[in-house]
Design an enzyme around this catalytic site. Structure first.
Site, PDB file in Angstrom:
ATOM      1  N   GLY A  22       0.776  -1.234   0.000  1.00 35.90           N
ATOM      2  CA  GLY A  22       0.000   0.000   0.000  1.00 35.90           C
ATOM      3  C   GLY A  22       0.804   1.278   0.000  1.00 35.90           C
ATOM      4  O   GLY A  22       0.241   2.361   0.230  1.00 35.90           O
ATOM      5  N   GLU A  68       4.592  -6.492   2.113  1.00 33.87           N
ATOM      6  CA  GLU A  68       4.579  -7.075   0.774  1.00 33.87           C
ATOM      7  C   GLU A  68       4.239  -6.013  -0.280  1.00 33.87           C
ATOM      8  O   GLU A  68       3.181  -6.065  -0.912  1.00 33.87           O
ATOM      9  CB  GLU A  68       3.612  -8.262   0.714  1.00 33.87           C
ATOM     10  CG  GLU A  68       2.255  -8.003   1.330  1.00 33.87           C
ATOM     11  CD  GLU A  68       1.381  -9.241   1.392  1.00 33.87           C
ATOM     12  OE1 GLU A  68       1.915 -10.350   1.570  1.00 33.87           O
ATOM     13  OE2 GLU A  68       0.152  -9.080   1.259  1.00 33.87           O
ATOM     14  N   GLY A 113       4.372  -3.999  -3.872  1.00 32.10           N
ATOM     15  CA  GLY A 113       4.479  -4.390  -5.274  1.00 32.10           C
ATOM     16  C   GLY A 113       4.826  -3.189  -6.125  1.00 32.10           C
ATOM     17  O   GLY A 113       5.965  -3.000  -6.531  1.00 32.10           O
ATOM     18  N   ARG A 114       3.815  -2.326  -6.368  1.00 33.98           N
ATOM     19  CA  ARG A 114       4.005  -1.153  -7.217  1.00 33.98           C
ATOM     20  C   ARG A 114       5.210  -0.322  -6.779  1.00 33.98           C
ATOM     21  O   ARG A 114       6.013   0.119  -7.619  1.00 33.98           O
ATOM     22  CB  ARG A 114       2.743  -0.283  -7.182  1.00 33.98           C
ATOM     23  CG  ARG A 114       2.754   0.857  -8.183  1.00 33.98           C
ATOM     24  CD  ARG A 114       1.615   1.848  -7.896  1.00 33.98           C
ATOM     25  NE  ARG A 114       0.328   1.202  -7.799  1.00 33.98           N
ATOM     26  CZ  ARG A 114      -0.522   1.044  -8.806  1.00 33.98           C
ATOM     27  NH1 ARG A 114      -0.195   1.492 -10.003  1.00 33.98           N
ATOM     28  NH2 ARG A 114      -1.691   0.465  -8.614  1.00 33.98           N
ATOM     29  N   CYS A 117     -10.411   2.355 -30.654  1.00 33.13           N
ATOM     30  CA  CYS A 117     -11.653   3.035 -31.069  1.00 33.13           C
ATOM     31  C   CYS A 117     -12.519   3.347 -29.856  1.00 33.13           C
ATOM     32  O   CYS A 117     -13.674   2.920 -29.759  1.00 33.13           O
ATOM     33  CB  CYS A 117     -12.405   2.157 -32.059  1.00 33.13           C
ATOM     34  SG  CYS A 117     -11.466   1.773 -33.545  1.00 33.13           S
ATOM     35  N   TYR A 163       1.674  -2.877 -12.646  1.00 32.52           N
ATOM     36  CA  TYR A 163       0.263  -2.782 -13.031  1.00 32.52           C
ATOM     37  C   TYR A 163       0.121  -2.079 -14.378  1.00 32.52           C
ATOM     38  O   TYR A 163      -0.665  -1.153 -14.538  1.00 32.52           O
ATOM     39  CB  TYR A 163      -0.538  -2.068 -11.946  1.00 32.52           C
ATOM     40  CG  TYR A 163      -0.537  -2.820 -10.642  1.00 32.52           C
ATOM     41  CD1 TYR A 163      -1.229  -4.022 -10.530  1.00 32.52           C
ATOM     42  CD2 TYR A 163       0.171  -2.360  -9.549  1.00 32.52           C
ATOM     43  CE1 TYR A 163      -1.216  -4.743  -9.349  1.00 32.52           C
ATOM     44  CE2 TYR A 163       0.183  -3.079  -8.352  1.00 32.52           C
ATOM     45  CZ  TYR A 163      -0.510  -4.264  -8.267  1.00 32.52           C
ATOM     46  OH  TYR A 163      -0.500  -4.979  -7.104  1.00 32.52           O
TER      47      TYR A 163
END
Length: 378
Positions: A219, A253, A255-256, A328, A357
């Protein structure tokens, strides 16, 4: 050669070979960042959330700096173990199938999401060593300023206290399941002080239950508006050290916040036009490759790498430009009304902060455009 020079040189080669769009991951930059994060977290276990980016080269770079990997599907379990057979895994996420629960003996920790999931897990065990589990808790906590909330109220993630109590009763009757602690990933997009405040609440809850292993989740905030405004890992590490009591195991933990900065998405400018007073640059690829800006509602940071242009190519100087892809749909927008000194058809646009992500969360097959290439620096 600097990273910018190496990226520009690669962009030129790819454009000349019709090799755009393409993802480029800077492995040397990732190595430096992971080392700095690891150094800031003295005494805290660090797991990488594979969902952010499962690229094999990235996993290999991260492996020396992390204690394990957080996975959320049987596919991620198989993927990580095919690359790093000895990796420690923490298996989380709601909606695990029986086939996924049966993988429990292969992972270091399984995060249980509900009493029924715990009963199903117990029914699949047929001897062998006990399975180590954490109970995922959803505390009633005040969460402000988060980009996403997975806890603090009614969500599909984890259990409230009644669910935890039901699990504790089940565990008292089954020695094949070994309760190690709790897992609490309550929100995403928070700065260090906000995450530390949540950590204090989670630790208080774990202590009331007499549990000493606490996974605080990820987070950590990432700013696409101001990439230089990075999460304060040093302050977070100091804060966790102050909160931790002797005998407690704290685990995070992210990630980003680990991989986002190492990734670039390179596209070629194929048209520039003005429609009802607004200038648009159309690039190869689109948000079917890089879904992040349209889903998060931000402008993806980018730089322009001059390419091969001719006098008849459309170009602009000192204007604002909206950068869009080939899809489109009016939602295929990377960045809107961005001031730019110069841009021409034939230039390359390098979108930064594309290391998490990005490709792996995008709708690849919409309109059936070609897939991007993948390249690594360092």
């Amino acid at each position: 050669m600097t990273t910018d020079d190496a990226l520009a040189a690669l962009a030129g080669r790819l454009a000349a070979a019709d090799g755009l769009p393409a993802y480029v991951y800077d492995l040397a930059a990732l190595d430096r960042h992971a080392a700095a994060v690891r150094a800031a977290l003295d005494g805290v276990e660090l797991y990488y959330a594979v969902k952010a980016n499962p690229d094999p080269a990235l996993l290999r770079v991260l492996a020396p700096y992390v204690d394990g990997f957080e996975v959320s599907s049987g596919g991620e379990v198989a993927h990580v173990l095919s690359i790093l057979p000895d990796a420690r895994l923490a298996f989380g996420g709601p909606g695990k199938t029986d086939a996924e629960l049966a993988l429990a003996p292969k992972v270091s920790r399984l995060h249980v999401e509900s009493p029924y999931e715990l009963r199903r897990l117990a029914g699949l065990l047929d001897g062998g060593d006990p399975v180590d589990i954490l109970l995922r808790v959803n505390l009633e906590a005040a969460i402000e300023g988060a980009a996403l909330t997975m806890g603090g109220g009614a969500t599909p993630f984890g259990m409230d206290h009644a669910g935890v109590e039901e699990c504790l009763k089940l565990l008292d009757r089954d020695d094949r399941l070994r309760l190690r602690g709790i897992h609490a990933h309550l929100a995403s997009g928070l700065d260090a002080p906000a995450l530390l405040a949540l950590a204090a609440e989670v630790l208080g809850y774990a202590r009331d239950l007499g549990l000493t292993e606490i996974n605080l989740g990820g987070g950590m905030a990432v700013s696409y508006r101001n990439p230089a405004q990075m999460f304060d890992w040093a302050a977070y590490g100091r804060g966790l050290a102050a909160l931790r009591r002797p005998g407690e195991v704290l685990r995070i933990e992210p990630g980003r916040a680990l991989t986002v900065y190492c990734g670039h998405y390179l596209t070629g400018v194929i048209d520039i036009k003005r429609v009802h007073g607004e200038t648009f640059a159309i690039v190869t690829g689109g948000t079917h490759h890089l879904r992040t800006p349209v889903t998060k509602g931000h402008d993806q940071p980018f730089t322009v790498i001059p390419g091969r242009t001719t006098d008849d190519h459309p170009r602009i100087h000192d204007q604002t430009v909206t950068v869009v892809g080939q899809l489109c749909t009016p939602k295929d927008v990377f960045a809107r009304n961005i001031p730019i000194a110069r841009l021409a058809v034939g230039d390359v646009i390098a979108f930064s902060m594309a290391g998490a992500y990005a490709w792996n969360i995008s709708h690849h097959d919409f309109l059936m455009h070609p897939k991007p290439g993948f390249h690594h620096l360092g």
